[in-house]
Every structure is written in structure tokens, then in C-alpha cells.
Design a protein around this motif. Structure first.
Motif, short mmCIF file in Angstrom:
data_model
loop_
_atom_site.label_atom_id
_atom_site.label_comp_id
_atom_site.label_asym_id
_atom_site.label_seq_id
_atom_site.Cartn_x
_atom_site.Cartn_y
_atom_site.Cartn_z
N ARG A 122 0.83 -1.20 0.00
CA ARG A 122 0.00 0.00 0.00
C ARG A 122 0.87 1.26 0.00
O ARG A 122 0.60 2.21 -0.71
N THR A 234 -5.19 -2.73 0.86
CA THR A 234 -4.87 -1.77 -0.20
C THR A 234 -6.04 -0.86 -0.53
O THR A 234 -5.87 0.35 -0.69
N THR A 235 -7.26 -1.40 -0.65
CA THR A 235 -8.37 -0.53 -1.07
C THR A 235 -9.64 -0.68 -0.24
O THR A 235 -10.60 0.05 -0.47
#
Lengths: 291, 411
Positions: A122, A234-235
Motif C-alpha cells: 500500500r 490496499t483498497t
């Protein structure tokens, strides 16, 4: 005498069966209970509700797209990892200077916790201060920062690549074990008959490696299908749910929004998909062996 | 062999039973959220001092990362193994009250105790006339700006309206070199709130007078268009949907953005991580009618209905809310004072940063007290991400989301 002999195997597996029942069947039982009931956000049951949790899921476009994306995610990561791991294992099986170090380096990602790997990625993929952008910029490959995680498509592609990267060590290990079980004289004999390297690979290595590829396929499919950290870190399945897979969708439903009933239904559906996959696959593999 | 196996299972079961029934007389278990590295030591100290003054009472503190707090409470309450006291986000309180797990504190609260609090911060924890929680942490939002970038761009004072903000952002972004005018959050928790600052300035509320979503109104669409224009003109950092609040704060600390809206704790972080950064704190820009709004947040500490030691638990609460204990906590974490006496301390009175926040309190909005608020926030954030990415036009996305939210609210 014979009856005692038939009883002994069952007696011997009894302890592990009891243990398995306690840690598998009991939670699955309560999952079914929660999934078929009206549940408040603290998991207290409010009564049977005619599969309303399931019908709510199938009416939810986010769930349907997460379902498809989970399939895509599993196929891409498992397929990619298998494709990469076969040549890597072949190379690491050769005798060359520094092979041990190369093996250790390849195994290292496996030793780091998956969550930690995802956190590092990330940071690396950060659009303004990430390592990847500054490295690519330094090499002159890009002239403007790439926003890796800003849009769903690019973010998902990066997640698949990270997924492949962390799946390769385990897969390679299985293949290395398989390769070392192939007797060397087969290659010597075929070389005497004038077989090329490619022919050796197609007619000796690949068939003998097949059971190991099967194992890697089944185990990786189960791990990857259920894999939470990479996408979550990450998202979190975003932007706008465009990188959600079932397990991240489940987490949001259960612990963000508090719909424990629907979340339990998702996990039952995931369990069913994996079960069907495994049964079909084991059947196919068995048939092949009989033939 | 077999009997030993049985014995192991039995002892395992017994010790499990023993674990769940540790609530002996005088034991008070407290679940606290970890706001920073200072939270754990603060509560450890409070525990020690309180136990010394109250022999026979055993305080047990569990420090839980903020991100998993709701998940832990959900599972604990489901299993009946929750603590006696817990910190919760006040916006969750309605769920706790509706499910009847929170104990009203009115039986313990004396007029003197109630008088310790600043009314604005206590009122979000009051429901149907009963006080269910005490504000352990309070925060509001204001606009941080980078004085150095402002000087370079020839801007003399922080923008007071969104039009002025746009003009300032244009000048700062024109400086080039990876510097951007306005830091816009587009990912993870509070993505919706970052948009509400613009929406409130258009005179629109999250819920209108009839309790319907305000997202479909002209003002809400105008607010989204302000942000979209900033993105399209490259006046924000690129790729806003990959920037969480922390990511934007990091850009601010690196001196890469001119303005951003966030909480008081950024001042503390800058003091430690970027002491040379020259920054100021100003009001959130206003809209054409002069309307503006900041986001007020409180976290409450609540008592659970199934607590066995309510008297002792209350005593501990009473201790936590004495002026000195509050001051130590608030100053360590970078929150706003909730205690009247505390707010009069020099630390707060002479602090220009904090003054900008407290000045905004009259325009503070708290998260509406409705069941399903988290789902509403999630839907709003999803719609905003689509708008920021340019996938959907602002009016289409917001009107559709308003419909969805009204559906959720009717349940």
C-alpha cells in the motif's frame, strides 16, 4: 478378531473426528442458524425469516459483482501463480552456484505475514510518495506519477499481481518436492534415445508433476478464494466497491453495517462454492487415476 | 488413554467456564479504544491510582485498536462476555440503546456531575431524555493551511468562502513541483464527511426536516460540483480516491498541499513529525449564504446493562471525569476539552490552533442519531467515489443515493 480389527481404525480417528466436529461443524451450525434468522447487530436471533437474508443478497448488485470478481480473482491469482511457479521450480531444481541463496530469497515473502506484505505494498503504490512511482520515474519509464489504487481496474490488476507474488513461494515449494521425486535415470535414458529438453519436459516432467500441480491447484484455490488482507489493506474493496470480493463484502456487511444475517449467508455461499469445487475436482482427479 | 483425553476436554471446558466468570465482586472491566500510543499508558496510570484509592476494586483495562472496536463489541455482546464499561463511537449509541444493552446513567448522575460538562458534547449521548454515555473524547474539524505555500503563492490570508478557496488553490497548484492547492480525501472512513463540509456550506443538512436524505437537493449537487471542478482543474492531489484521511494528512505534513480539513490531532502530529512546518488553522470556508458547518464527533463511555458491579464502575467513571484526569487525557491525545473547568486552563485559552476549533463549535453538526447510520455513510461514500472518478454525473449519483438512503431510513 476381525470385528475388532475393523473397529480399531475408527477408534483411532475418533479423537480427531471429535475435534474436527467441535471446530468445524459447530460453527457451521451456528452460521446456518444466523443466516436463516432475523438477527440484530449483536448477533441476537429474532426469529426465522424465510431466507430473507439470501434473497436480499441476490437483489444486491454489489454482491453479484463481488461474486463474479471473486471468480476472476481466484482464476487469475491461482493461474498466474501456477504459470510462474513451474519454470521457477525447474530453475531452482537445477544445480547452479548460489542455488541455496536463491531458494531462500524466493521463500522469504512466505515468511512475512500477509497483512504486513499488503501494508508495504500500500505504501509502495501510494500515488504521491510511493516507492514504485519514484523507481519508475528514476528509470525514466514514466514521466508522471501513476495513481495505482485510485481506479478499480488498475487497483484490481495490482492486487492480482501482489496475490500472485505471495502465492508463488508455497506453490514452488510443492513443485520442488515433486521434481525431486522424479528419478534422474528417466532423463538419462530419454537423453540416450535423443529426446530434446522440451520433449523431456512434455513427456516426463509434466506428467510426473501432475499430482503436485493438482494439489497446488486445490489448496491455492481455497486459500486465494478466502484471502482477505491484500484487498482489504490496499483498497478496502473500493473505490465504490469496485475491487470487492466476497470476503471483503462479507466483512463490510457484518462489521461495518451490522447485517450479521446477510454476512452469514455470504459465508455459507462461499463455503458451498468451495465445497462444490473441491468435490468436482477430487472426482475428476480420481477418475483420471482409475483410467 | 481415553479417560485422559476426556479429562483434558473437561479441564479445558472448566477453565473456559472459569475465564468467563471472572467478574468477581469489585472487578470492573473496561474496554477502551486506542487513540494513540499514549492511550494505554494513560489508562494504566488511571487504574493504578484508582485501585490505590479504592482498595478491593480491581480495574481491568482492555485496549483495543479503534478499527476493530465495533467488531470486538459486536462479538463480545453476542457471546455475553462484554466488559462493564466501554468506549464507543457515539454514533453507534442508538444501536446499543435499541438493543437494550446500555444502562442509563441518570440514577448515578448528580447535578454537580452534570455541571462539569460542556453541554454541546454531552447532548449527543442523551436519548429520549436519558443519559446513556459520557463524552470521553471530543473533536471537531477546521481547515489547516500551509503558510509557506500561501506566501509563495502571494495569498495573504486563508480563504473564507469556497470561491476564495478555489482561487487560492489555483495559485498554489500553479507553483508546480508536486504541490497542490486543496487536499481532498476520497477513501475509507469519513470520505462522506469530507464532502459534508461543502454541503453544509450550501445550507443542506444530511437529513432534512422530514428526516429524508438531503443528498438529492440542489445544494448537495452544487457542493459535489465544487469538488468535481477542483479535481478536474487539477487543484487537488491527483487520484483522490486512493487517499484516505491519513494519506492526505501525510501530504500536508510533507508540505505538498496548501489546505486540508481535519481534526485537532494533526497539530500534535505536526509537532512531533514535522516541527518545521509553518501552518495555521482557520475556519471551514462558508457558502454563498454565509452558511458553514464543521463535523463534531464525540466518543462516549457507556455502562452495560449486564454489568455486575455498577457502583464500582460508576466510581471509576466519576474519577475519570475529574478535571485533572480529563486534562491529562485530552492534551495527550489532542482532543477538545469536554469539561468546563478544564476548558479554562491556560493550555486551551492560549492555544491559537485549538481556538480555531472551539470557535467553530456553534456550527458543529454531529452524526444524525438514526439506526443504520453506518450504512448511510457507506452508500454516500460509494456515490462520492463514483463522482470523483468521473464514472457518474453528480446529480445522477446523488439523487439515486438519496433514494437508496430514504429506503434504508424507512426500515
Amino acid at each position: 478378531m476381525t470385528s475388532r480389527q475393523t473397529a480399531i481404525p475408527y477408534l483411532l480417528i475418533l479423537p480427531s473426528l471429535v475435534l474436527a466436529a467441535a471446530i468445524i461443524f459447530w460453527p457451521v451450525g451456528s452460521l446456518i442458524e444466523i443466516a436463516t434468522n432475523d438477527v440484530n447487530r449483536f448477533g441476537q436471533l429474532k426469529g426465522w425469516n424465510d431466507f430473507a437474508n439470501f434473497s436480499a443478497l441476490f437483489a444486491n448488485a454489489d454482491f453479484i459483482s463481488a461474486l463474479w470478481r471473486t471468480g476472476l480473482w481466484t482464476v487469475l491469482v491461482v493461474g498466474g501463480a501456477l504459470l510462474v511457479s513451474v519454470p521457477v521450480a525447474l530453475i531452482l531444481n537445477e544445480d547452479f552456484y548460489g542455488r541455496d541463496i536463491a531458494r531462500v530469497i524466493l521463500m522469504l515473502p512466505w515468511a512475512v505475514s500477509l497483512t504486513m506484505t499488503a501494508v508495504v505494498w500500500r505504501w509502495s503504490l501510494n500515488g504521491e510518495s510511493g516507492m514504485l512511482n519514484s523507481a519508475l520515474m528514476g528509470l525514466g519509464i514514466i514521466s508522471e506519477n501513476v495513481q495505482w489504487l485510485a481506479s478499480g481496474d488498475l487497483a484490481f490488476a495490482m492486487q492480482v499481481l501482489i496475490g500472485i507474488l505471495v502465492t508463488v513461494p508455497f506453490t514452488t515449494t510443492i513443485f520442488l518436492g515433486g521434481l525431486s521425486s522424479i528419478p534422474q535415470d528417466l532423463y538419462e535414458a530419454s537423453a540416450l534415445e535423443g529426446a530434446s529438453r522440451l520433449q523431456q519436459f512434455r513427456h516426463i516432467t509434466l506428467p510426473l508433476l501432475k499430482p503436485f500441480i493438482n494439489i497446488a491447484l486445490v489448496l491455492n484455490t481455497i486459500y486465494v478464494f478466502n484471502s482477505f488482507p491484500i484487498i482489504w489493506v490496499t483498497t478496502q474493496g473500493g473505490p465504490a466497491n469496485s475491487t470487492d470480493i466476497l470476503v471483503t463484502h462479507l466483512y463490510k456487511l457484518g462489521f461495518r453495517i451490522g447485517k450479521l444475517g446477510e454476512a452469514s449467508a455470504v459465508s455459507l455461499i462461499m463455503l458451498a462454492i468451495l465445497l462444490v469445487f473441491t468435490i468436482i475436482y477430487v472426482r475428476l482427479a480420481m477418475k483420471e487415476r482409475e483410467a | 488413554m481415553k479417560s485422559r483425553f476426556l479429562k483434558t476436554i473437561l479441564t479445558a471446558g472448566l477453565s473456559l467456564a472459569a475465564l468467563t466468570s471472572v467478574a468477581l465482586a469489585g472487578t470492573v472491566r473496561v474496554t477502551v479504544a486506542e487513540y494513540s500510543a499514549k492511550t494505554g499508558p494513560y489508562f494504566a496510570e488511571a487504574e493504578k491510582a484508582f485501585e490505590a484509592a479504592n482498595p478491593g476494586v480491581d480495574i481491568q483495562i482492555e485496549v483495543v485498536p479503534w478499527d476493530v472496536l465495533l467488531q470486538k463489541l459486536t462479538t463480545d455482546i453476542g457471546a455475553g462476555s462484554n466488559a462493564d464499561l466501554s468506549i464507543i463511537g457515539t454514533r453507534w449509541l442508538i444501536d446499543f440503546v435499541k438493543q437494550d444493552v446500555a444502562e442509563p446513567l441518570d440514577q448515578f448522575i448528580t447535578p454537580e456531575f452534570k455541571d462539569r460538562f460542556i453541554e454541546t458534547f454531552l447532548s449527543p449521548s442523551v436519548m429520549d431524555g436519558k443519559t446513556y454515555g459520557l463524552p470521553i473524547a471530543a473533536s471537531a474539524r477546521a481547515m489547516y493551511y500551509n503558510k509557506e505555500l500561501f506566501e509563495k503563492a502571494g495569498i495573504t490570508e486563508p480563504p473564507k468562502t469556497w470561491d476564495e478557496l478555489k482561487a487560492a488553490a489555483e495559485k498554489i497548484s500553479a507553483l508546480g513541483g508536486g504541490v497542490y492547492g486543496y487536499g481532498l480525501q476520497g477513501k475509507e472512513i469519513e470520505t462522506d464527511v469530507y464532502y459534508y463540509y461543502a454541503m453544509w456550506s450550501q445550507g443542506v443538512e444530511i437529513l432534512d426536516k422530514d428526516g429524508k436524505s438531503g443528498l438529492g437537493s440542489d445544494g448537495a449537487i452544487a457542493a459535489a460540483k465544487i469538488y468535481k471542478e477542483l479535481i478536474d482543474k487539477k487543484l487537488t492531489q491527483p487520484g483522490v480516491t486512493s487517499f484516505s484521511r491519513e494519506d492526505v494528512q501525510n501530504l500536508f505534513k510533507q508540505g505538498k498541499i496548501g489546505m486540508m480539513i481535519t481534526a485537532p490531532f494533526l497539530s500534535n502530529q505536526i509537532k512531533e513529525e514535522a516541527p518545521n512546518l509553518k501552518y495555521g488553522v482557520a475556519a471551514i470556508p462558508a457558502g454563498p449564504s454565509g452558511a458553514r458547518g464543521t463535523y463534531g464527533v464525540t466518543d462516549s463511555i457507556i455502562m452495560f446493562k449486564n454489568s455486575q458491579n455498577k457502583e464500582e464502575a460508576w466510581k471509576f467513571l466519576d474519577y475519570l471525569f475529574t478535571t485533572d484526569m480529563r486534562a491529562k487525557f485530552t492534551q495527550g491525545e489532542g482532543f477538545l476539552p469536554v469539561n468546563k473547568e478544564e476548558a479554562k486552563m491556560d493550555y486551551y485559552v492560549n492555544n491559537a490552533d485549538l481556538k480555531a476549533f472551539t470557535d467553530l463549535l456553534p456550527s458543529a453538526r454531529f452524526a444524525p442519531v438514526i439506526p443504520g447510520w453506518e450504512e448511510v455513510a457507506q452508500k454516500t461514500s460509494d456515490a462520492l467515489q463514483k463522482i470523483y472518478l468521473g464514472d457518474v454525473e453528480p446529480d445522477v449519483a446523488l439523487k439515486a443515493t438519496a433514494e437508496e438512503i430514504n429506503g434504508i431510513l424507512q426500515k
